[in-house]
Design an enzyme around this catalytic site. Structure first.
Site, short mmCIF file in Angstrom:
data_model
loop_
_atom_site.label_atom_id
_atom_site.label_comp_id
_atom_site.label_asym_id
_atom_site.label_seq_id
_atom_site.Cartn_x
_atom_site.Cartn_y
_atom_site.Cartn_z
N CYS A 1 0.81 -1.22 0.00
CA CYS A 1 0.00 0.00 0.00
C CYS A 1 0.85 1.27 0.00
O CYS A 1 0.32 2.36 -0.19
CB CYS A 1 -0.94 0.00 1.19
SG CYS A 1 -1.93 -1.48 1.23
N HIS B 1 -3.39 6.93 2.15
CA HIS B 1 -3.80 5.63 1.61
C HIS B 1 -5.19 5.30 2.14
O HIS B 1 -5.46 5.39 3.35
CB HIS B 1 -2.78 4.57 2.05
CG HIS B 1 -3.25 3.18 1.85
ND1 HIS B 1 -3.78 2.74 0.66
CD2 HIS B 1 -3.31 2.12 2.71
CE1 HIS B 1 -4.13 1.47 0.78
NE2 HIS B 1 -3.86 1.08 2.01
N ASN C 1 -10.12 -0.70 0.07
CA ASN C 1 -8.67 -0.51 0.07
C ASN C 1 -8.11 -1.13 -1.21
O ASN C 1 -8.09 -2.36 -1.35
CB ASN C 1 -8.11 -1.20 1.32
CG ASN C 1 -6.60 -1.15 1.40
OD1 ASN C 1 -5.92 -0.85 0.43
ND2 ASN C 1 -6.07 -1.47 2.57
N1 ACO Z 1 -18.10 -8.59 10.38
C1 ACO Z 1 -18.55 -8.77 11.61
N2 ACO Z 1 -17.75 -9.04 12.66
C2 ACO Z 1 -16.43 -9.09 12.41
C3 ACO Z 1 -15.89 -8.90 11.12
C4 ACO Z 1 -16.79 -8.66 10.09
N3 ACO Z 1 -16.39 -8.46 8.82
N4 ACO Z 1 -14.54 -9.01 11.18
C5 ACO Z 1 -14.24 -9.25 12.48
N5 ACO Z 1 -15.38 -9.31 13.21
C6 ACO Z 1 -15.55 -9.56 14.64
C7 ACO Z 1 -14.36 -10.26 15.25
O1 ACO Z 1 -14.50 -11.66 15.11
C8 ACO Z 1 -14.46 -9.83 16.69
O2 ACO Z 1 -15.42 -10.60 17.32
P1 ACO Z 1 -15.19 -11.07 18.86
O3 ACO Z 1 -15.12 -9.80 19.64
O4 ACO Z 1 -16.39 -11.92 19.14
O5 ACO Z 1 -13.90 -11.80 18.85
C9 ACO Z 1 -15.00 -8.41 16.61
O6 ACO Z 1 -15.61 -8.31 15.30
C10 ACO Z 1 -13.96 -7.34 16.72
O7 ACO Z 1 -12.89 -7.70 15.85
P2 ACO Z 1 -11.62 -6.81 15.75
O8 ACO Z 1 -10.63 -7.44 14.84
O9 ACO Z 1 -11.18 -6.48 17.14
O10 ACO Z 1 -12.27 -5.53 15.07
P3 ACO Z 1 -11.62 -4.12 14.90
O11 ACO Z 1 -12.45 -3.12 15.61
O12 ACO Z 1 -10.15 -4.13 15.17
O13 ACO Z 1 -11.83 -3.86 13.35
C11 ACO Z 1 -10.57 -3.91 11.34
C12 ACO Z 1 -11.24 -4.74 12.41
C13 ACO Z 1 -11.63 -3.12 10.61
C14 ACO Z 1 -9.87 -4.86 10.36
C15 ACO Z 1 -9.55 -2.96 12.02
O14 ACO Z 1 -8.69 -3.68 12.89
C16 ACO Z 1 -8.74 -2.20 11.03
O15 ACO Z 1 -9.24 -1.39 10.31
N6 ACO Z 1 -7.43 -2.45 10.98
C17 ACO Z 1 -6.59 -1.86 9.99
C18 ACO Z 1 -6.63 -2.77 8.82
C19 ACO Z 1 -6.17 -2.11 7.57
O16 ACO Z 1 -6.50 -1.00 7.29
N7 ACO Z 1 -5.40 -2.87 6.82
C20 ACO Z 1 -4.91 -2.47 5.62
C21 ACO Z 1 -3.89 -1.36 5.80
S1 ACO Z 1 -2.41 -1.69 5.06
C22 ACO Z 1 -2.81 -2.05 3.57
O17 ACO Z 1 -3.56 -1.33 3.02
C23 ACO Z 1 -2.36 -3.31 2.96
#
Ligand code: ACO
Length: 335
Positions: free
Chosen positions: A118, A260, A290
């Site tokens: 990215c 990004h 993304n």
């Molecule tokens: N739908 C519903 N529930 C979900 C989903 C989904 N798609 N995905 C995860 N969950 C659940 C999990 O299982 C978890 O459940 P639990 O509490 O029962 O265990 C709960 O939701 C919370 O999960 P988290 O992983 O803690 O959720 P978080 O608030 O961290 O959000 C996310 C996840 C959106 C991926 C976040 O961590 C994020 O944005 N991270 C950055 C990721 C990113 O931007 N990556 C790319 C950047 S670099 C590049 O571009 C290559």
């Protein structure tokens, strides 16, 4: 004999390409257990574009985006000296840039791929600007293109909701120093955190019993979302500050923040940490998700076509992602 004078760099034109086929959050919730509400609240993404169709690849998107940019300034592709294709999803491990060169008929251009996930477009822009500054090349086509849909585990709801396919292109040209638009940059890598976000090659032991060769395959994107989130929100503001400080530019001088397009919460958190008004954030991830190396040029092209940039506007561009890699470029727009 090439001049050794330090040249300025101008952004001549931009172009973009996204696949026709879209996948909404409601449609994704039929594939994995999720909901529109969860995805929008956590990421800001409403839908993403996916490259479908037999034998379609990142090259098709890169070609359309490049021709789109060339058309806008009626530039003959033969005038391009160098093509840098930032992609992590090439159609050929030996590189896809040369096929883009052939298809757009840029027969005088050297072409190579650059892999930095990215952050790829930021690194490609900086690389291109170095060739321009030292007088080696005049016209450079920089492309950010990725088709992550081919590498997503469509049963993993924590990653498959995030990514989309696309390509963006930018034509850079050498100029007199007074017309320089790329004021400065700041780049970083932390390989110790590479396992936070990866698409690794997995070996099968002893796939050839006599030669003792280990052959393998690439499988899926694996991500620790929480760690990537913390990394982006802590490191991107520091990179921006370092870059601004090196140029004696104050935060108040920033007109646009073009990060990004990973997640709206990351974009807002970075802006808030730097006390940048949210109105200055350029964001189109709701439509495309993304798109990795394509996200910055796609957003730049859209903002430009909407007439957002005024003369002398300061645009802060930051990429961040796998590697981990991250970095900032400061652009001063010139009409
Ligand atoms: N739908 C519903 N529930 C979900 C989903 C989904 N798609 N995905 C995860 N969950 C659940 C999990 O299982 C978890 O459940 P639990 O509490 O029962 O265990 C709960 O939701 C919370 O999960 P988290 O992983 O803690 O959720 P978080 O608030 O961290 O959000 C996310 C996840 C959106 C991926 C976040 O961590 C994020 O944005 N991270 C950055 C990721 C990113 O931007 N990556 C790319 C950047 S670099 C590049 O571009 C290559």
């Amino acid at each position: 004999m090439k001049s050794l004078m330090m040249q300025g760099t101008r952004i001549l034109a931009t172009g973009s390409a996204v696949p026709d086929s879209s996948l909404s959050n409601d449609e994704i919730s039929k594939i994995v257990e999720t909901s529109d509400d969860w995805i929008v609240t956590r990421t800001g993404i409403k839908e993403r574009r996916l490259l479908t169709g037999h034998n379609k690849s990142v090259i098709d998107l890169a070609v359309v985006a490049s021709l789109n940019a060339l058309d806008k300034i009626s530039m003959n592709p033969a005038e391009i000296d160098l093509i840098i294709l930032a992609t992590s999803t090439p159609n050929d491990l030996f590189g896809s840039a040369s096929q883009v060169q052939a298809q757009i008929k840029a027969f005088n251009a050297v072409a190579f791929d650059l892999t930095a996930a990215c952050s790829g477009f930021v690194l490609a822009m900086v690389t291109a600007s170095q060739f321009i500054r030292n007088g080696t090349y005049k016209n450079i086509l920089v492309i950010g293109a990725d088709v992550l849909s081919k590498w997503v585990d469509w049963s993993d709801r924590s990653t498959c909701i995030l990514f989309g396919d696309g390509a963006g292109a930018m034509i850079l040209q050498s100029s007199i120093k007074e017309d320089n638009q790329l004021l400065g940059f700041q780049l970083n890598t932390d390989g110790n955190q590479s396992n936070c976000l990866s698409l690794v090659y997995k070996e099968e032991i002893n796939s050839h019993p006599i030669l003792k060769l280990h052959k393998g395959y690439f499988k899926y994107i694996v991500m620790n979302g929480k760690e990537v989130y913390k990394f982006a929100v802590s490191q991107v503001p520091l990179s921006i500050l370092k870059c601004l400080n090196s140029l004696n530019i104050s935060i108040n001088d920033i007109d646009w923040l073009l990060l990004h397009q990973a997640n709206h919460r990351i974009l807002k958190a970075v802006a808030d940490k730097l006390s940048i008004d949210n109105e200055k954030i350029i964001m189109n991830l709701n439509k495309y998700g993304n798109t990795s190396a394509a996200s910055i040029p796609l957003a730049f092209d859209e903002a430009l076509s909407q007439g957002k940039f005024a003369h002398n506007d300061i645009i802060v561009i930051s990429g961040f992602g796998a590697g981990l890699t991250w970095g900032t470029i400061i652009v001063q727009w010139k009409l």
